[in-house]
Design a protein around this motif. Structure first.
Motif, short mmCIF file in Angstrom:
data_model
loop_
_atom_site.label_atom_id
_atom_site.label_comp_id
_atom_site.label_asym_id
_atom_site.label_seq_id
_atom_site.Cartn_x
_atom_site.Cartn_y
_atom_site.Cartn_z
N PRO A 34 0.86 -1.32 0.00
CA PRO A 34 -0.05 -0.23 -0.21
C PRO A 34 0.90 1.38 -0.06
O PRO A 34 0.59 2.20 -0.54
CB PRO A 34 -0.77 -0.05 1.44
CG PRO A 34 -0.34 -1.20 2.10
CD PRO A 34 0.50 -2.08 1.20
N GLU A 35 1.97 1.15 0.86
CA GLU A 35 2.81 2.63 0.84
C GLU A 35 3.36 2.82 -0.65
O GLU A 35 3.35 4.07 -1.00
CB GLU A 35 3.89 2.40 1.90
CG GLU A 35 4.87 3.73 1.91
CD GLU A 35 4.14 4.81 2.42
OE1 GLU A 35 4.36 6.02 1.93
OE2 GLU A 35 3.04 4.90 2.83
N VAL A 36 3.70 1.66 -1.30
CA VAL A 36 4.42 1.93 -2.68
C VAL A 36 3.39 2.49 -3.53
O VAL A 36 3.74 3.42 -4.44
CB VAL A 36 5.06 0.53 -3.10
CG1 VAL A 36 5.67 0.76 -4.74
CG2 VAL A 36 6.26 0.23 -2.21
N ARG A 40 0.66 4.22 -2.86
CA ARG A 40 0.46 5.50 -2.25
C ARG A 40 1.59 6.44 -3.10
O ARG A 40 1.26 7.62 -3.51
CB ARG A 40 0.51 5.84 -0.89
CG ARG A 40 -0.02 7.03 -0.32
CD ARG A 40 -0.08 7.02 1.15
NE ARG A 40 0.13 6.10 2.01
CZ ARG A 40 -0.50 5.23 2.41
NH1 ARG A 40 -1.78 5.24 2.27
NH2 ARG A 40 -0.11 4.09 3.09
N ARG A 41 2.81 6.19 -2.96
CA ARG A 41 3.73 6.96 -3.42
C ARG A 41 3.74 7.18 -4.77
O ARG A 41 4.13 8.05 -5.53
CB ARG A 41 5.09 6.52 -2.97
CG ARG A 41 5.18 7.05 -1.46
CD ARG A 41 6.82 6.66 -0.95
NE ARG A 41 6.59 6.52 0.46
CZ ARG A 41 7.74 6.95 1.07
NH1 ARG A 41 8.89 7.32 0.54
NH2 ARG A 41 7.71 7.13 2.46
N PRO A 95 0.54 8.21 8.83
CA PRO A 95 1.44 7.99 8.05
C PRO A 95 2.30 9.24 7.82
O PRO A 95 3.49 9.29 7.14
CB PRO A 95 0.40 8.00 6.61
CG PRO A 95 -0.82 8.43 7.11
CD PRO A 95 -0.76 8.12 8.53
N MET A 99 5.31 8.65 9.69
CA MET A 99 6.25 7.75 9.14
C MET A 99 6.97 8.31 7.88
O MET A 99 8.03 8.05 7.51
CB MET A 99 5.47 6.69 8.58
CG MET A 99 4.82 5.80 9.76
SD MET A 99 3.49 4.50 9.38
CE MET A 99 4.56 3.25 8.47
N TYR A 100 6.27 9.25 7.03
CA TYR A 100 7.09 9.81 5.81
C TYR A 100 7.98 10.75 6.41
O TYR A 100 9.14 10.84 5.96
CB TYR A 100 6.03 10.83 5.18
CG TYR A 100 5.07 10.23 4.52
CD1 TYR A 100 5.44 8.95 3.68
CD2 TYR A 100 3.65 10.59 4.25
CE1 TYR A 100 4.37 8.36 2.77
CE2 TYR A 100 2.89 9.98 3.55
CZ TYR A 100 3.24 8.68 2.83
OH TYR A 100 2.20 8.20 1.89
N ASP A 150 11.99 9.41 6.85
CA ASP A 150 12.64 9.20 5.87
C ASP A 150 13.39 10.58 5.55
O ASP A 150 14.22 10.55 4.77
CB ASP A 150 11.67 8.82 4.59
CG ASP A 150 11.22 7.71 4.70
OD1 ASP A 150 11.57 6.87 5.48
OD2 ASP A 150 10.16 7.54 3.95
#
Length: 147
Positions: A15-17, A19-20, A80, A83-84, A87
Motif C-alpha cells: 500500500p505504501e508504494v 500511495r507514493r 502516515p 512515517m514519511y 525518511d
C-alpha cells in the motif's frame, strides 16, 4: 504481457508504494507539472551541487539515518505523516543520486539507531570499506537491544 504487468502492479506493490506512485502521478499531471516538477528539479540541482561541494573537502559524510529512534511495532500505523517524516534524512541521498549505506550505530532506550555513510557518485566500494571498518571497530551490529 499486459496481463502479467497488471498482476505485477496489482499484487507486487504494498500500500505504501502504491500511495507514493499515485502521488507522483498526480504531481506530474498536466495542471501540476510546472508547479511541482520543475520546482523539484531546481531543488534537486541545488542539493546535488551542495553534496558535490562537500565532497571536495572530504571522502565521505556521516549522518543520522533517521531523525528519531525507531517506532515500536504498530506505534505509527495510523499516522502516515510521521512515517514519511522519518525518511527525511535519507531523501537528499536519493534526490542527489549519490550512494549511501546505513549501519547500526547504537541503542537509545533499548531501540537501535543507525547512521548512514554517504559518498561521491560511484564510490560504493569505498563506502563498503568504511562501513565494514566501522562495524568491526564498534560491533554494534552484533549487539542486541536491552528491552
Amino acid at each position: 504481457m499486459w496481463d502479467a504487468m497488471e498482476k505485477t502492479r496489482q499484487y507486487g506493490f504494498g500500500p505504501e508504494v502504491k500511495r507514493r506512485i499515485m502521488l507522483g502521478t498526480y504531481a506530474l499531471s498536466a495542471g501540476y507539472y510546472e508547479a511541482y516538477y520543475l520546482k523539484a528539479q531546481k531543488v534537486r540541482t541545488l542539493i546535488t551541487r551542495e553534496f558535490a561541494d562537500a565532497f571536495t573537502r572530504c571522502d565521505v559524510l556521516v549522518t543520522p539515518t533517521s531523525p528519531t529512534v525507531p517506532f515500536r511495532i504498530g506505534e505509527k500505523v495510523d499516522d502516515p505523516l510521521q512515517m514519511y517524516l522519518s525518511d527525511v534524512c535519507t531523501l537528499p541521498v536519493n534526490i542527489a543520486g549519490i550512494p549511501g549505506i546505513s549501519v547500526p550505530a547504537g541503542f537509545v532506550d533499548g531501540l537501535p539507531v543507525g547512521m548512514q555513510i554517504l559518498g561521491k557518485p560511484f564510490s560504493e566500494e569505498m563506502l563498503l570499506r568504511v562501513a565494514f571498518a566501522y562495524e568491526q571497530a564498534t560491533r554494534w551490529g552484533q549487539r542486541q537491544p536491552e528491552i
